[in-house]
Design a protein around this motif. Sequence first.
Motif, PDB file in Angstrom:
ATOM      1  N   ASP A  17       1.020  -1.356  -0.054  1.00 29.08           N
ATOM      2  CA  ASP A  17      -0.228  -0.073  -0.093  1.00 29.08           C
ATOM      3  C   ASP A  17       1.158   1.257  -0.068  1.00 29.08           C
ATOM      4  OD1 ASP A  17      -1.764   1.986   0.435  1.00 29.08           O
ATOM      5  OD2 ASP A  17      -1.973   1.467   2.738  1.00 29.08           O
ATOM      6  N   LEU A  18       1.019   1.900  -1.137  1.00 27.41           N
ATOM      7  CA  LEU A  18       1.914   3.133  -1.315  1.00 27.41           C
ATOM      8  C   LEU A  18       1.107   4.335  -1.042  1.00 27.41           C
ATOM      9  CD1 LEU A  18       4.478   4.241  -1.910  1.00 27.41           C
ATOM     10  CD2 LEU A  18       3.993   4.006  -4.094  1.00 27.41           C
ATOM     11  N   GLY A  19       0.970   4.913  -0.115  1.00 30.88           N
ATOM     12  CA  GLY A  19       0.358   6.115   0.236  1.00 30.88           C
ATOM     13  C   GLY A  19       1.158   7.360   0.055  1.00 30.88           C
ATOM     14  N   ASN A  20       0.736   8.608   0.276  1.00 36.81           N
ATOM     15  CA  ASN A  20       1.299   9.825   0.172  1.00 36.81           C
ATOM     16  C   ASN A  20       2.558   9.949   1.109  1.00 36.81           C
ATOM     17  OD1 ASN A  20      -0.478  11.064  -1.844  1.00 36.81           O
ATOM     18  ND2 ASN A  20      -1.785  11.114   0.003  1.00 36.81           N
TER      19      ASN A  20
ATOM     20  N   PHE B 196      10.241  -9.914  -7.888  1.00 36.52           N
ATOM     21  CA  PHE B 196       8.948 -10.652  -7.797  1.00 36.52           C
ATOM     22  C   PHE B 196       8.730 -10.924  -9.204  1.00 36.52           C
ATOM     23  CE2 PHE B 196       8.149  -8.230  -3.856  1.00 36.52           C
ATOM     24  CZ  PHE B 196       7.763  -9.046  -3.175  1.00 36.52           C
ATOM     25  N   ARG B 197       8.197 -12.482  -9.588  1.00 33.89           N
ATOM     26  CA  ARG B 197       8.032 -12.817 -10.764  1.00 33.89           C
ATOM     27  C   ARG B 197       6.875 -12.172 -11.480  1.00 33.89           C
ATOM     28  NH1 ARG B 197      10.435 -17.523  -8.663  1.00 33.89           N
ATOM     29  NH2 ARG B 197       8.397 -18.247  -7.741  1.00 33.89           N
ATOM     30  N   ARG B 198       5.791 -11.741 -10.762  1.00 30.99           N
ATOM     31  CA  ARG B 198       4.809 -11.214 -10.983  1.00 30.99           C
ATOM     32  C   ARG B 198       4.111  -9.889 -10.165  1.00 30.99           C
ATOM     33  NH1 ARG B 198       1.060 -15.036 -10.745  1.00 30.99           N
ATOM     34  NH2 ARG B 198      -0.337 -14.132  -9.181  1.00 30.99           N
ATOM     35  N   ILE B 199       3.802  -8.722 -10.952  1.00 28.12           N
ATOM     36  CA  ILE B 199       3.467  -7.744 -10.284  1.00 28.12           C
ATOM     37  C   ILE B 199       2.056  -7.300 -10.493  1.00 28.12           C
ATOM     38  CG2 ILE B 199       3.931  -5.210  -9.162  1.00 28.12           C
ATOM     39  CD1 ILE B 199       6.737  -5.885 -10.344  1.00 28.12           C
ATOM     40  N   SER B 200       1.151  -6.978  -9.712  1.00 24.70           N
ATOM     41  CA  SER B 200      -0.356  -6.594 -10.236  1.00 24.70           C
ATOM     42  C   SER B 200      -0.640  -5.309  -9.271  1.00 24.70           C
ATOM     43  CB  SER B 200      -1.328  -7.726  -9.611  1.00 24.70           C
ATOM     44  OG  SER B 200      -1.033  -9.142 -10.239  1.00 24.70           O
ATOM     45  N   ARG B 201      -1.206  -4.601 -10.138  1.00 27.32           N
ATOM     46  CA  ARG B 201      -1.849  -3.194  -9.721  1.00 27.32           C
ATOM     47  C   ARG B 201      -3.005  -3.283  -9.442  1.00 27.32           C
ATOM     48  NH1 ARG B 201       0.047   2.160 -11.163  1.00 27.32           N
ATOM     49  NH2 ARG B 201      -1.274   3.655 -10.047  1.00 27.32           N
ATOM     50  N   VAL B 202      -3.354  -2.793  -8.253  1.00 29.89           N
ATOM     51  CA  VAL B 202      -4.894  -2.879  -7.997  1.00 29.89           C
ATOM     52  C   VAL B 202      -5.646  -1.606  -8.391  1.00 29.89           C
ATOM     53  CG1 VAL B 202      -6.461  -2.937  -5.907  1.00 29.89           C
ATOM     54  CG2 VAL B 202      -4.197  -3.912  -5.919  1.00 29.89           C
TER      55      VAL B 202
ATOM     56  N   GLN C  68      13.871 -13.502  -3.711  1.00 31.34           N
ATOM     57  CA  GLN C  68      13.069 -14.032  -4.723  1.00 31.34           C
ATOM     58  C   GLN C  68      11.516 -14.215  -4.208  1.00 31.34           C
ATOM     59  OE1 GLN C  68      13.465 -14.147  -8.178  1.00 31.34           O
ATOM     60  NE2 GLN C  68      15.196 -12.987  -7.879  1.00 31.34           N
ATOM     61  N   ALA C  69      10.452 -13.958  -4.910  1.00 31.99           N
ATOM     62  CA  ALA C  69       9.236 -14.405  -4.647  1.00 31.99           C
ATOM     63  C   ALA C  69       8.195 -14.362  -5.806  1.00 31.99           C
ATOM     64  CB  ALA C  69       8.591 -13.304  -3.451  1.00 31.99           C
ATOM     65  N   ASP C  70       7.191 -15.149  -5.296  1.00 36.22           N
ATOM     66  CA  ASP C  70       6.139 -15.091  -6.592  1.00 36.22           C
ATOM     67  C   ASP C  70       5.538 -13.986  -6.871  1.00 36.22           C
ATOM     68  OD1 ASP C  70       6.487 -18.164  -6.946  1.00 36.22           O
ATOM     69  OD2 ASP C  70       5.528 -18.273  -4.892  1.00 36.22           O
ATOM     70  N   SER C  71       4.516 -13.376  -6.153  1.00 34.90           N
ATOM     71  CA  SER C  71       3.965 -12.223  -6.668  1.00 34.90           C
ATOM     72  C   SER C  71       3.729 -11.066  -5.522  1.00 34.90           C
ATOM     73  CB  SER C  71       2.534 -12.875  -7.220  1.00 34.90           C
ATOM     74  OG  SER C  71       1.840 -13.191  -5.980  1.00 34.90           O
ATOM     75  N   ALA C  72       3.578  -9.920  -6.391  1.00 35.46           N
ATOM     76  CA  ALA C  72       3.165  -8.754  -5.340  1.00 35.46           C
ATOM     77  C   ALA C  72       1.934  -8.136  -5.816  1.00 35.46           C
ATOM     78  CB  ALA C  72       4.496  -7.897  -5.536  1.00 35.46           C
ATOM     79  N   CYS C  73       1.159  -7.522  -5.090  1.00 40.48           N
ATOM     80  CA  CYS C  73      -0.066  -6.946  -5.203  1.00 40.48           C
ATOM     81  C   CYS C  73       0.318  -5.448  -4.654  1.00 40.48           C
ATOM     82  CB  CYS C  73      -1.402  -7.358  -4.696  1.00 40.48           C
ATOM     83  SG  CYS C  73      -1.816  -8.936  -5.503  1.00 40.48           S
ATOM     84  N   LEU C  74       0.281  -4.518  -5.614  1.00 36.64           N
ATOM     85  CA  LEU C  74       0.339  -3.041  -5.260  1.00 36.64           C
ATOM     86  C   LEU C  74      -0.758  -2.155  -5.536  1.00 36.64           C
ATOM     87  CD1 LEU C  74       2.382  -0.548  -4.877  1.00 36.64           C
ATOM     88  CD2 LEU C  74       3.017  -0.598  -7.002  1.00 36.64           C
ATOM     89  N   ALA C  75      -1.078  -1.359  -4.419  1.00 39.56           N
ATOM     90  CA  ALA C  75      -1.995  -0.163  -4.468  1.00 39.56           C
ATOM     91  C   ALA C  75      -1.256   0.945  -4.075  1.00 39.56           C
ATOM     92  CB  ALA C  75      -3.095  -0.465  -3.527  1.00 39.56           C
ATOM     93  N   SER C  76      -1.608   1.991  -5.163  1.00 38.03           N
ATOM     94  CA  SER C  76      -0.824   3.192  -4.964  1.00 38.03           C
ATOM     95  C   SER C  76      -1.778   4.516  -4.999  1.00 38.03           C
ATOM     96  CB  SER C  76       0.460   3.310  -6.061  1.00 38.03           C
ATOM     97  OG  SER C  76       1.056   4.663  -6.023  1.00 38.03           O
ATOM     98  N   VAL C  77      -1.349   5.605  -4.296  1.00 39.03           N
ATOM     99  CA  VAL C  77      -2.071   6.769  -4.542  1.00 39.03           C
ATOM    100  C   VAL C  77      -1.055   7.847  -4.682  1.00 39.03           C
ATOM    101  CG1 VAL C  77      -4.262   6.371  -3.310  1.00 39.03           C
ATOM    102  CG2 VAL C  77      -2.455   7.145  -2.033  1.00 39.03           C
ATOM    103  N   ALA C  78       0.158   7.281  -4.474  1.00 43.42           N
ATOM    104  CA  ALA C  78       1.387   8.159  -4.724  1.00 43.42           C
ATOM    105  C   ALA C  78       1.450   8.763  -6.174  1.00 43.42           C
ATOM    106  CB  ALA C  78       2.582   7.605  -4.304  1.00 43.42           C
ATOM    107  N   SER C  79       2.616   9.373  -6.385  1.00 46.57           N
ATOM    108  CA  SER C  79       2.746  10.004  -7.746  1.00 46.57           C
ATOM    109  C   SER C  79       3.261   9.032  -8.646  1.00 46.57           C
ATOM    110  CB  SER C  79       4.116  11.052  -7.741  1.00 46.57           C
ATOM    111  OG  SER C  79       5.214  10.591  -7.444  1.00 46.57           O
ATOM    112  N   PRO C  80       3.080   9.314 -10.295  1.00 45.46           N
ATOM    113  CA  PRO C  80       3.660   8.331 -11.082  1.00 45.46           C
ATOM    114  C   PRO C  80       4.716   7.974 -10.951  1.00 45.46           C
ATOM    115  CG  PRO C  80       1.887   9.923 -12.029  1.00 45.46           C
ATOM    116  CD  PRO C  80       2.216  10.286 -10.906  1.00 45.46           C
ATOM    117  N   GLU C  81       5.763   9.064 -10.763  1.00 52.61           N
ATOM    118  CA  GLU C  81       7.294   8.799 -10.551  1.00 52.61           C
ATOM    119  C   GLU C  81       7.508   7.919  -9.209  1.00 52.61           C
ATOM    120  OE1 GLU C  81       6.087  12.406 -12.713  1.00 52.61           O
ATOM    121  OE2 GLU C  81       5.788  11.865 -10.724  1.00 52.61           O
TER     122      GLU C  81
END
Length: 257
Positions: free
Chosen positions: A7-10, A74-80, A48-61
Amino acid sequence: MSQWVFDLGNTRLKCARLDDAGELGDVTALGHDAAGFAQALRAHLPEQADSACLASVASPELTAAVVQVLSERFRRISRVRTQPMLAGVRIAYAQPAKLGVDRFLALLAAHARGPGPWLLAGIGTALTIDLIDADGLHRGGRIAPSPRLMRQALHQAAAQLPFLGGDYHEFARDTEDALASGCDGAALALLERSLRLAGRELGQAPRLLLHGGGVDALLAELPDAEHAPALVLEGVAVWARLGRDLGAADRMDRIPG
């Protein structure tokens, strides 16, 4: 399968590894305003790990910088992303994509905790309020400045008004206390009004669920509230469990790594 949620916040990044049942493990919070943020994140992650789920309200950069670090491990990254309907929750917005993903995830997490209705209050950079009924229907919400942002704005407009300090009193007798009391009091008044009107709309009083980095200053004045410091991350875990059950491509937006 080794699965992590983020969870990437401000102001902070919260993260945790999910156990075999898809429940949150120990939650770590890293401030991302320091120069060593990326290195601190690398030090916390597995090699090394299988997957990550990321939620972000931070800047695109900043989001791109975090994705770069995650892609190393991570082998797979998913954006919420906010969804109109998911896990029994239905969003009130005519354009659901305009609802911040953090608010969407807080609704998912609250509904997963048990029957509502719930009034959710997130106190961070902004103060967000959302109402969800017992059937999972989001009834809408509010966005206002948080007490901290009110203090910051007052200090920027009038430098003699201190940005920090003071304690809450109903009628304060010095400037620092008056500022704390006024800004915290404004948030409390909005919460109390929202609770009262939510009860009138639903015919029953909702349970108040608080989350966010600015909650601590208000907790003493809200003794009936429930505190869920990692509520948004709980919502990412709900999303991740759905991806595990339904196939990540059905619910997740893949980010090449």
